[in-house]
Design a protein around this motif. Structure first.
Motif, PDB file in Angstrom:
ATOM      1  N   VAL A 296     -62.279  -3.329  39.443  1.00 28.88           N
ATOM      2  CA  VAL A 296     -63.288  -3.886  38.548  1.00 28.88           C
ATOM      3  C   VAL A 296     -62.893  -5.334  38.315  1.00 28.88           C
ATOM      4  N   VAL A 297     -63.811  -6.246  38.572  1.00 27.01           N
ATOM      5  CA  VAL A 297     -63.569  -7.671  38.379  1.00 27.01           C
ATOM      6  C   VAL A 297     -64.284  -8.114  37.121  1.00 27.01           C
ATOM      7  N   VAL A 298     -63.604  -8.927  36.310  1.00 29.23           N
ATOM      8  CA  VAL A 298     -64.216  -9.446  35.085  1.00 29.23           C
ATOM      9  C   VAL A 298     -64.027 -10.949  35.037  1.00 29.23           C
TER      10      VAL A 298
ATOM     11  N   VAL B 106     -66.557 -15.898  23.097  1.00 29.64           N
ATOM     12  CA  VAL B 106     -66.772 -14.651  22.352  1.00 29.64           C
ATOM     13  C   VAL B 106     -67.327 -13.588  23.289  1.00 29.64           C
ATOM     14  N   GLU B 107     -68.255 -13.984  24.142  1.00 32.18           N
ATOM     15  CA  GLU B 107     -68.883 -13.034  25.070  1.00 32.18           C
ATOM     16  C   GLU B 107     -67.855 -12.458  26.044  1.00 32.18           C
ATOM     17  N   ASP B 108     -67.004 -13.310  26.587  1.00 32.82           N
ATOM     18  CA  ASP B 108     -66.006 -12.839  27.549  1.00 32.82           C
ATOM     19  C   ASP B 108     -64.906 -12.017  26.885  1.00 32.82           C
ATOM     20  N   ARG B 109     -64.601 -12.310  25.627  1.00 33.16           N
ATOM     21  CA  ARG B 109     -63.615 -11.500  24.902  1.00 33.16           C
ATOM     22  C   ARG B 109     -64.124 -10.080  24.690  1.00 33.16           C
ATOM     23  N   ASN B 110     -65.438  -9.887  24.656  1.00 31.44           N
ATOM     24  CA  ASN B 110     -66.016  -8.548  24.562  1.00 31.44           C
ATOM     25  C   ASN B 110     -66.107  -7.879  25.932  1.00 31.44           C
ATOM     26  N   ALA B 111     -66.208  -8.678  26.966  1.00 31.81           N
ATOM     27  CA  ALA B 111     -66.301  -8.121  28.320  1.00 31.81           C
ATOM     28  C   ALA B 111     -64.966  -7.558  28.796  1.00 31.81           C
ATOM     29  N   LEU B 112     -63.847  -8.143  28.357  1.00 28.24           N
ATOM     30  CA  LEU B 112     -62.529  -7.676  28.811  1.00 28.24           C
ATOM     31  C   LEU B 112     -62.269  -6.208  28.492  1.00 28.24           C
ATOM     32  N   PRO B 113     -62.408  -5.753  27.222  1.00 27.17           N
ATOM     33  CA  PRO B 113     -62.159  -4.332  26.949  1.00 27.17           C
ATOM     34  C   PRO B 113     -63.131  -3.413  27.696  1.00 27.17           C
TER      35      PRO B 113
ATOM     36  N   VAL C 236     -67.990  -7.509  35.983  1.00 35.24           N
ATOM     37  CA  VAL C 236     -68.348  -7.509  34.560  1.00 35.24           C
ATOM     38  C   VAL C 236     -68.364  -8.951  34.061  1.00 35.24           C
ATOM     39  N   ILE C 237     -69.465  -9.331  33.386  1.00 38.27           N
ATOM     40  CA  ILE C 237     -69.561 -10.660  32.795  1.00 38.27           C
ATOM     41  C   ILE C 237     -70.027 -10.527  31.352  1.00 38.27           C
ATOM     42  N   GLY C 238     -69.630 -11.471  30.524  1.00 40.41           N
ATOM     43  CA  GLY C 238     -70.107 -11.525  29.150  1.00 40.41           C
ATOM     44  C   GLY C 238     -71.339 -12.405  29.077  1.00 40.41           C
ATOM     45  N   VAL C 239     -72.326 -11.990  28.296  1.00 40.41           N
ATOM     46  CA  VAL C 239     -73.550 -12.779  28.119  1.00 40.41           C
ATOM     47  C   VAL C 239     -73.875 -12.893  26.635  1.00 40.41           C
ATOM     48  N   ARG C 240     -74.592 -13.941  26.279  1.00 35.80           N
ATOM     49  CA  ARG C 240     -75.014 -14.154  24.893  1.00 35.80           C
ATOM     50  C   ARG C 240     -76.240 -13.306  24.580  1.00 35.80           C
ATOM     51  N   ARG C 241     -76.382 -12.978  23.315  1.00 35.63           N
ATOM     52  CA  ARG C 241     -77.639 -12.380  22.861  1.00 35.63           C
ATOM     53  C   ARG C 241     -78.661 -13.508  22.823  1.00 35.63           C
ATOM     54  N   ARG C 242     -79.890 -13.198  23.185  1.00 37.51           N
ATOM     55  CA  ARG C 242     -80.918 -14.244  23.259  1.00 37.51           C
ATOM     56  C   ARG C 242     -82.204 -13.784  22.580  1.00 37.51           C
ATOM     57  N   SER C 243     -82.969 -14.752  22.170  1.00 35.03           N
ATOM     58  CA  SER C 243     -84.285 -14.473  21.602  1.00 35.03           C
ATOM     59  C   SER C 243     -85.212 -14.063  22.739  1.00 35.03           C
ATOM     60  N   PRO C 244     -86.400 -13.508  22.410  1.00 38.23           N
ATOM     61  CA  PRO C 244     -87.334 -13.143  23.495  1.00 38.23           C
ATOM     62  C   PRO C 244     -87.658 -14.316  24.425  1.00 38.23           C
ATOM     63  N   VAL C 245     -87.811 -15.508  23.875  1.00 34.99           N
ATOM     64  CA  VAL C 245     -88.077 -16.674  24.721  1.00 34.99           C
ATOM     65  C   VAL C 245     -86.834 -17.038  25.515  1.00 34.99           C
ATOM     66  N   GLY C 246     -85.669 -16.963  24.887  1.00 38.29           N
ATOM     67  CA  GLY C 246     -84.420 -17.285  25.564  1.00 38.29           C
ATOM     68  C   GLY C 246     -84.103 -16.345  26.709  1.00 38.29           C
TER      69      GLY C 246
ATOM     70  N   HIS D 286     -72.625  -9.303  45.336  1.00 37.55           N
ATOM     71  CA  HIS D 286     -72.760  -8.294  46.385  1.00 37.55           C
ATOM     72  C   HIS D 286     -72.564  -6.868  45.856  1.00 37.55           C
ATOM     73  N   CYS D 287     -71.992  -6.738  44.667  1.00 35.77           N
ATOM     74  CA  CYS D 287     -71.732  -5.427  44.081  1.00 35.77           C
ATOM     75  C   CYS D 287     -72.512  -5.314  42.764  1.00 35.77           C
ATOM     76  N   PRO D 288     -72.542  -4.130  42.164  1.00 34.99           N
ATOM     77  CA  PRO D 288     -73.203  -4.002  40.856  1.00 34.99           C
ATOM     78  C   PRO D 288     -72.553  -4.914  39.814  1.00 34.99           C
ATOM     79  N   VAL D 289     -73.390  -5.428  38.904  1.00 34.75           N
ATOM     80  CA  VAL D 289     -72.924  -6.315  37.841  1.00 34.75           C
ATOM     81  C   VAL D 289     -73.305  -5.709  36.501  1.00 34.75           C
ATOM     82  N   VAL D 290     -72.365  -5.692  35.560  1.00 36.28           N
ATOM     83  CA  VAL D 290     -72.633  -5.261  34.193  1.00 36.28           C
ATOM     84  C   VAL D 290     -72.550  -6.501  33.313  1.00 36.28           C
ATOM     85  N   ALA D 291     -73.619  -6.753  32.543  1.00 37.52           N
ATOM     86  CA  ALA D 291     -73.652  -7.871  31.600  1.00 37.52           C
ATOM     87  C   ALA D 291     -73.398  -7.307  30.203  1.00 37.52           C
ATOM     88  N   VAL D 292     -72.282  -7.705  29.592  1.00 36.34           N
ATOM     89  CA  VAL D 292     -71.866  -7.173  28.294  1.00 36.34           C
ATOM     90  C   VAL D 292     -72.237  -8.168  27.203  1.00 36.34           C
ATOM     91  N   LYS D 293     -72.989  -7.688  26.209  1.00 38.21           N
ATOM     92  CA  LYS D 293     -73.368  -8.528  25.066  1.00 38.21           C
ATOM     93  C   LYS D 293     -72.368  -8.333  23.939  1.00 38.21           C
TER      94      LYS D 293
END
Length: 128
Positions: free
Chosen positions: A3-5, A11-18, A88-98, A114-121
């Motif tokens: 698993v690659v992170v 803040v987003e990446d600190r949540n993606a690590l665990p 695995v990548i960390g992403v920000r929470r966004r508004s509907p427009v964002g 090339h592999c599946p990606v999980v975006a962690v908020k």
């Protein structure tokens, strides 16, 4: 398998690590951390994420980024390695427009990996 992170000490990446460690434990594999920027506190953050996620037995390593390439390019390149099963990548929470416009790193990784990606908020802050 691995698993690659991606980690850039946000803040987003600190949540993606665990999350990456929990996934690796569930899949019976290891974690590879691709660091962007300052690496001074990364070892401590990795150990804390491993412990916090209950994945003490999961091995972790830090991948050396290719100099002169963007963090997104380094992550996409890692996704093509034969032993990588999840990115695995960390992403920000966004508004509907964002939501129409993801961050350029997130968008690039989601579209080109090339592999599946999980975006962690990050968790939702609850006001009291």
């Amino acid at each position: 398998m691995s698993v690659v992170v991606g980690f850039a000490d946000t803040v987003e990446d600190r949540n993606a690590l665990p999350f990456a460690f929990r996934e690796a434990k569930m899949r019976g594999t290891d974690v590879t951390v691709v660091v962007d920027g300052d690496r001074s506190a990364v070892d401590e953050l990795i150990m804390a994420a491993r412990t916090d996620s209950g994945a003490d037995g999961v091995a972790a390593r830090i991948a050396e980024p290719v100099p002169g390439r963007s963090h997104a390019d380094n992550l996409v390149d890692m996704s093509y390695e034969p032993d990588v099963e999840l990115l695995v990548i960390g992403v920000r929470r966004r508004s509907p427009v964002g939501k129409l416009l993801l961050g350029s790193l997130s968008q690039r990784v989601l579209l080109d990996a090339h592999c599946p990606v999980v975006a962690v908020k990050p968790p939702v802050e609850v006001a009291h």
